[in-house]
Design an enzyme around this catalytic site. Sequence first.
Site, PDB file in Angstrom:
ATOM      1  N   PRO A 168     -34.702  13.992  41.525  1.00 27.09           N
ATOM      2  CG  PRO A 168     -34.476  13.792  39.339  1.00 27.09           C
ATOM      3  CD  PRO A 168     -35.353  14.404  40.337  1.00 27.09           C
ATOM      4  CB  CYS A 169     -30.729  13.832  44.998  1.00 27.30           C
ATOM      5  SG  CYS A 169     -31.684  12.609  45.943  1.00 27.30           S
TER       6      CYS A 169
END
Length: 189
Positions: free
Chosen positions: A143-144
């Site tokens: 989940p950048c």
Amino acid sequence: METAPSITAGHAVLETVIGFMGIAWSEKGLIRLCLPERSRESVERRLMRHSGVSASTAQPPWVVELIASIKAYAAGEDVDFSNVPVDLDGVDDFRLAIYDAARKLSYGETITYGELAKRAGHAGLPRETGAALGANPVPLVIPCHRILAAGGKIGGFSAPGGSVTKEKMLAMEGVRVGPPPPAQVSFGF
């Protein structure tokens, strides 16, 4: 009578409420995830540009579950992707450490690039951390979008739509961030 070998690699383009998304997998796990675009064709083109993406569309059970989870996330549900198998063959140790630390962030949890670098054992490398996240092959699962610039600013995002997409994803998770900084600041004189 011979049995056909089981298909272990493939790809899929899925329609969600926020647009068309794509995934590709190997026998070891997810290798690509394309965030929403307006057309099925553009997602298909983006997926097939990458080496190692199989033309097969046969889906093993874990992929069927992942597709359902992605659609649920796109519809606004709190989904945990931390158990999705990911194939990061060829990714260097620094990026692996950054990605591993990012995967520990839960739905709606944000952190700065500097803090993520510290958690990954690489304190003092926020820019390098941002570059590693910019090369993330499986956004959402890694989940950048939950990593922010210092001071709570949105920071960059390499997916289609850039920081606007990042801000929308965070808003879906109940996180509000300020607008991205203007490209140029004028002094008004």
